[in-house]
Enzyme design. Structure first.
Site, PDB file in Angstrom:
ATOM      1  N   LYS A 162      22.903   1.874 -63.613  1.00  0.00           N
ATOM      2  CA  LYS A 162      23.830   2.207 -64.553  1.00  0.00           C
ATOM      3  C   LYS A 162      24.656   3.328 -63.990  1.00  0.00           C
ATOM      4  O   LYS A 162      25.737   3.375 -64.044  1.00  0.00           O
ATOM      5  CB  LYS A 162      23.147   2.743 -65.899  1.00  0.00           C
ATOM      6  CG  LYS A 162      24.060   3.315 -66.921  1.00  0.00           C
ATOM      7  CD  LYS A 162      24.823   2.534 -67.820  1.00  0.00           C
ATOM      8  CE  LYS A 162      25.957   3.163 -68.515  1.00  0.00           C
ATOM      9  NZ  LYS A 162      27.169   2.504 -69.223  1.00  0.00           N
ATOM     10  N   LYS A 237      29.489  12.581 -68.316  1.00  0.00           N
ATOM     11  CA  LYS A 237      27.919  12.694 -68.743  1.00  0.00           C
ATOM     12  C   LYS A 237      27.617  11.796 -67.454  1.00  0.00           C
ATOM     13  O   LYS A 237      26.484  12.153 -66.840  1.00  0.00           O
ATOM     14  CB  LYS A 237      27.655  12.274 -69.854  1.00  0.00           C
ATOM     15  CG  LYS A 237      26.223  11.940 -70.413  1.00  0.00           C
ATOM     16  CD  LYS A 237      25.763  11.159 -71.448  1.00  0.00           C
ATOM     17  CE  LYS A 237      24.556  10.430 -71.542  1.00  0.00           C
ATOM     18  NZ  LYS A 237      23.908   9.454 -72.711  1.00  0.00           N
TER      19      LYS A 237
HETATM   20  P1  NAD Z   1      26.373   8.349 -81.042  1.00  0.00           P
HETATM   21  O1  NAD Z   1      26.496   9.867 -80.673  1.00  0.00           O
HETATM   22  O2  NAD Z   1      27.303   7.828 -81.732  1.00  0.00           O
HETATM   23  O3  NAD Z   1      25.070   7.872 -81.878  1.00  0.00           O
HETATM   24  C1  NAD Z   1      23.820   8.609 -81.291  1.00  0.00           C
HETATM   25  C2  NAD Z   1      23.062   8.667 -82.611  1.00  0.00           C
HETATM   26  O4  NAD Z   1      21.871   9.210 -82.371  1.00  0.00           O
HETATM   27  C3  NAD Z   1      23.709   9.474 -83.527  1.00  0.00           C
HETATM   28  O5  NAD Z   1      23.879   8.748 -84.974  1.00  0.00           O
HETATM   29  C4  NAD Z   1      22.769  10.773 -83.815  1.00  0.00           C
HETATM   30  O6  NAD Z   1      22.855  11.091 -85.196  1.00  0.00           O
HETATM   31  C5  NAD Z   1      21.552   9.949 -83.441  1.00  0.00           C
HETATM   32  N1  NAD Z   1      20.394  11.018 -83.251  1.00  0.00           N
HETATM   33  C6  NAD Z   1      20.344  12.141 -82.448  1.00  0.00           C
HETATM   34  N2  NAD Z   1      19.325  12.891 -82.437  1.00  0.00           N
HETATM   35  C7  NAD Z   1      18.340  11.961 -83.010  1.00  0.00           C
HETATM   36  C8  NAD Z   1      16.928  11.992 -83.389  1.00  0.00           C
HETATM   37  N3  NAD Z   1      16.417  13.147 -82.826  1.00  0.00           N
HETATM   38  N4  NAD Z   1      16.426  11.105 -84.012  1.00  0.00           N
HETATM   39  C9  NAD Z   1      17.181   9.935 -84.597  1.00  0.00           C
HETATM   40  N5  NAD Z   1      18.388   9.894 -84.166  1.00  0.00           N
HETATM   41  C10 NAD Z   1      19.060  11.155 -83.645  1.00  0.00           C
HETATM   42  O7  NAD Z   1      26.385   7.915 -79.542  1.00  0.00           O
HETATM   43  P2  NAD Z   1      26.814   6.446 -78.956  1.00  0.00           P
HETATM   44  O8  NAD Z   1      27.998   6.310 -78.576  1.00  0.00           O
HETATM   45  O9  NAD Z   1      26.199   5.327 -79.936  1.00  0.00           O
HETATM   46  O10 NAD Z   1      25.944   6.262 -77.351  1.00  0.00           O
HETATM   47  C11 NAD Z   1      24.442   6.187 -77.618  1.00  0.00           C
HETATM   48  C12 NAD Z   1      24.066   6.242 -76.135  1.00  0.00           C
HETATM   49  O11 NAD Z   1      24.584   5.035 -75.442  1.00  0.00           O
HETATM   50  C13 NAD Z   1      24.437   7.396 -75.301  1.00  0.00           C
HETATM   51  O12 NAD Z   1      23.232   7.384 -74.189  1.00  0.00           O
HETATM   52  C14 NAD Z   1      25.660   6.837 -74.583  1.00  0.00           C
HETATM   53  O13 NAD Z   1      25.673   7.298 -73.217  1.00  0.00           O
HETATM   54  C15 NAD Z   1      25.290   5.384 -74.260  1.00  0.00           C
HETATM   55  N6  NAD Z   1      26.416   4.663 -73.972  1.00  0.00           N
HETATM   56  C16 NAD Z   1      27.545   4.520 -74.804  1.00  0.00           C
HETATM   57  C17 NAD Z   1      28.653   3.844 -74.796  1.00  0.00           C
HETATM   58  C18 NAD Z   1      29.891   4.174 -75.602  1.00  0.00           C
HETATM   59  O14 NAD Z   1      31.124   3.288 -75.395  1.00  0.00           O
HETATM   60  N7  NAD Z   1      29.986   4.726 -76.720  1.00  0.00           N
HETATM   61  C19 NAD Z   1      28.862   2.882 -73.487  1.00  0.00           C
HETATM   62  C20 NAD Z   1      27.453   2.670 -73.019  1.00  0.00           C
HETATM   63  C21 NAD Z   1      26.371   3.535 -73.241  1.00  0.00           C
END
Ligand code: NAD
Length: 290
Positions: A162, A237
């Site tokens: 990734k 990030k």
């Molecule tokens: P987001 O911030 O929308 O979602 C993360 C969720 O985790 C939030 O709802 C938060 O409340 C929850 N959370 C935080 N701490 C927690 C805990 N201790 N217990 C339970 N829940 C908890 O982020 P996202 O956009 O959904 O991204 C998630 C992952 O996917 C990240 O690692 C990001 O880098 C990766 N990612 C995101 C994208 C994108 O386009 N958004 C694309 C590829 C990968």
């Protein structure tokens, strides 16, 4: 399958909804108290993990993943699979996998490509590190949440794939934006620039699928005032994770480093925060040779 799903944010929410829609018994937990259609609500991560054959995590970073893993691993049955789909540092992925294996579980790191649109449509690509047994158990879940899952080798290799991919993406997006801004100043029409480069040796996904110039090429965030899409801070990030990994592995990655520094400046000192990562083009438009 009985599935625990922890982290129901922009990505995790639609992924969990797709698993439930396909008939799986999904119980979710998020500290933000999110409700997802078809997903049962648990009061803690450990409760969501209890009795699950697979526990999926989709969390912001490695530190939070380590904390959640410490809560869920003791609650999971031997032989169950801990499937982390977050993008985290290779070290955290490997540490969590070791801890899970020591407890008699299978562990997979399976970060995704495809963004929120891919999570909603069930067309993500998964890059998977970890044991073959876990991969075979979760294959049917990858088929629901995505269109492709590549087994990349042992634990941590999914995260390695990734960050290498996104280091290439960050650098090619920057140079594609630089080239459009240069073409403008040389009097070259943007459509002509696209027509030439998209079928020439300078072509890349950044040009052909996600063109940063509004009104040129396929629909992209550039056509929606650079609303993400893939936010510049998320690219930052991933570029930082790539540099951490490069330092730890003693790899020379000068363009990856330059891309990381430029996105850091864009997000932290300029107006990049909350904008799509292709908004580098309007940034370059405003600047001269220095
Ligand atoms: P987001 O911030 O929308 O979602 C993360 C969720 O985790 C939030 O709802 C938060 O409340 C929850 N959370 C935080 N701490 C927690 C805990 N201790 N217990 C339970 N829940 C908890 O982020 P996202 O956009 O959904 O991204 C998630 C992952 O996917 C990240 O690692 C990001 O880098 C990766 N990612 C995101 C994208 C994108 O386009 N958004 C694309 C590829 C990968």
């Amino acid at each position: 399958m009985k599935i625990g799903f922890i982290g129901l944010g922009n990505m995790g929410g639609p992924m969990a909804a797709n698993l439930a829609r396909a008939g799986h018994d999904v119980t979710g937990f998020d500290t933000a108290d999110v409700t997802i259609d078809g997903v049962a609500h648990a009061a803690s991560a450990a409760e969501a993990a209890t009795g699950a054959q697979v526990v999926v995590t989709m969390l912001p970073n490695g530190q939070i993943l380590r904390k959640v893993a410490a809560e869920v691993i003791p609650a999971m049955d031997k032989g169950a699979v801990l499937l982390d789909c977050s993008t985290v540092d290779v070290e955290s992925a490997r540490a969590v996998a070791r801890q899970a294996q020591d407890a008699g579980l299978s562990a997979l790191d399976a970060p995704v490509s495809g963004g929120v649109g891919g999570a909603q449509a069930g067309t993500l690509t998964f890059m998977v590190g970890g044991d073959e047994t876990g991969f075979n158990i979760t294959k049917e879940l990858f088929d629901i949440m995505g269109q492709k899952a590549v087994h990349c080798g042992p634990s941590g290799n999914g995260q390695a794939a990734k960050i290498c991919n996104n280091m290439i993406l960050g650098a090619t997006m920057i140079v594609t934006c630089e080239a459009f801004a240069l073409a403008d100043k040389l009097g070259l029409d943007r459509q002509a620039m696209f027509d030439v480069v998209s079928t020439s040796s300078g072509s890349s996904w950044s040009m052909t699928t996600y063109c940063p110039a509004p009104g040129v090429g396929p629909q992209s965030p550039a056509d929606n005032d650079y609303k993400p899409g893939f936010a510049a801070e998320l690219m930052l990030k991933d570029l930082r994770l790539a540099q951490e990994a490069a330092a730890a592995a003693d790899a020379d990655t000068p363009l990856g480093e330059a891309a990381m520094k430029l996105y850091a400046k864009f997000v932290e000192r300029e107006d990049g925060m909350g904008r799509d990562f292709s908004a580098m083009l309007p940034r370059f438009e405003k600047r001269g040779y220095s």
